[in-house]
Design a protein around this motif. Sequence first.
Motif, short mmCIF file in Angstrom:
data_model
loop_
_atom_site.label_atom_id
_atom_site.label_comp_id
_atom_site.label_asym_id
_atom_site.label_seq_id
_atom_site.Cartn_x
_atom_site.Cartn_y
_atom_site.Cartn_z
N SER A 38 0.85 -0.89 0.03
CA SER A 38 0.40 0.34 0.34
C SER A 38 0.74 0.67 0.16
O SER A 38 1.90 1.29 1.40
CB SER A 38 -1.27 0.52 1.45
OG SER A 38 -1.97 0.84 1.47
N SER A 65 -2.02 -1.39 -3.74
CA SER A 65 -3.10 0.00 -2.87
C SER A 65 -2.42 1.18 -3.70
O SER A 65 -1.16 0.90 -2.95
CB SER A 65 -3.44 -0.75 -2.13
OG SER A 65 -4.75 0.24 -1.41
N LYS A 67 -2.49 5.16 -3.32
CA LYS A 67 -3.44 6.42 -3.93
C LYS A 67 -2.88 7.48 -4.63
O LYS A 67 -1.08 7.53 -4.99
CB LYS A 67 -3.30 7.16 -1.96
CG LYS A 67 -3.76 6.61 -1.26
CD LYS A 67 -3.54 7.62 0.03
CE LYS A 67 -5.18 7.23 1.23
NZ LYS A 67 -5.00 7.84 2.31
N GLN A 104 -8.19 6.35 -3.90
CA GLN A 104 -7.55 5.45 -3.46
C GLN A 104 -8.24 3.71 -5.22
O GLN A 104 -8.73 3.87 -4.85
CB GLN A 104 -7.32 5.20 -2.20
CG GLN A 104 -7.21 3.44 -1.57
CD GLN A 104 -6.66 3.61 -0.57
OE1 GLN A 104 -7.08 5.38 -0.04
NE2 GLN A 104 -6.13 2.29 0.34
N ARG A 106 -6.59 -0.40 -6.37
CA ARG A 106 -6.16 -1.24 -6.37
C ARG A 106 -5.94 -1.75 -7.27
O ARG A 106 -7.26 -1.96 -8.61
CB ARG A 106 -6.50 -2.01 -5.35
CG ARG A 106 -8.02 -2.58 -5.45
CD ARG A 106 -8.65 -3.61 -4.84
NE ARG A 106 -7.97 -4.91 -4.34
CZ ARG A 106 -7.78 -5.78 -3.67
NH1 ARG A 106 -6.73 -5.66 -2.67
NH2 ARG A 106 -7.27 -7.20 -4.62
N GLU A 127 -11.17 2.21 -4.56
CA GLU A 127 -11.59 1.49 -2.96
C GLU A 127 -12.53 2.34 -2.44
O GLU A 127 -11.82 3.43 -2.80
CB GLU A 127 -10.14 1.52 -2.58
CG GLU A 127 -9.64 -0.44 -2.91
CD GLU A 127 -8.42 -0.21 -2.30
OE1 GLU A 127 -7.58 0.23 -1.41
OE2 GLU A 127 -7.60 -1.58 -2.58
N ASN A 128 -13.00 2.26 -1.37
CA ASN A 128 -13.53 3.72 -0.27
C ASN A 128 -14.92 4.54 -1.71
O ASN A 128 -14.50 5.79 -1.83
CB ASN A 128 -12.73 4.16 -0.29
CG ASN A 128 -11.59 3.96 1.37
OD1 ASN A 128 -12.01 2.06 1.39
ND2 ASN A 128 -11.13 3.97 1.38
N GLN A 129 -14.94 4.09 -3.50
CA GLN A 129 -15.40 5.40 -3.57
C GLN A 129 -17.43 4.89 -3.87
O GLN A 129 -17.67 3.82 -3.47
CB GLN A 129 -15.16 4.94 -5.08
CG GLN A 129 -14.11 5.11 -5.30
CD GLN A 129 -13.95 6.91 -5.59
OE1 GLN A 129 -14.36 7.24 -5.52
NE2 GLN A 129 -12.42 6.75 -4.61
#
Length: 129
Positions: A38, A65, A67, A104, A106, A127-129
């Motif tokens: 990450s 992962s 950012k 973010q 992956r 991720e986190n969307q």
Amino acid sequence: MKKLLLPLLIVAALAIAAYWYVFHKPHRDLIHENAAFSLSATHLMNDFQKDRSLADSLYIDQIISLKGVVKELQEAALILEPGIYGSLDSTASMPALKVGDSVQIRGRVLSYDELFEEVKLDFVQFENQ
């Protein structure tokens, strides 16, 4: 004739076992596999530019992962600054993003393209969307 029967049966059994092992083993589940690393997109690019062979051994064919900041959007792909190209997984959909948004993602690292100075990823998911 009886002397040849047992060795032929053993060879046939080994051939069948080898065939079964090679062609019937389960495939990697890249969508649900945990990320091995990450990090930020800039850090990944710096690693490839500093020591290509070390970065290849660490990241190639690994799920990571990342950012980063969106540099460019395409229909089924995106480019993060400073040059991370990611093609979306066929099951993933592109969220409503704009250039300059922080995301973010992956995905699996495929290669580093020295000509375009890009790290290429596939099976990209948000991720986190």
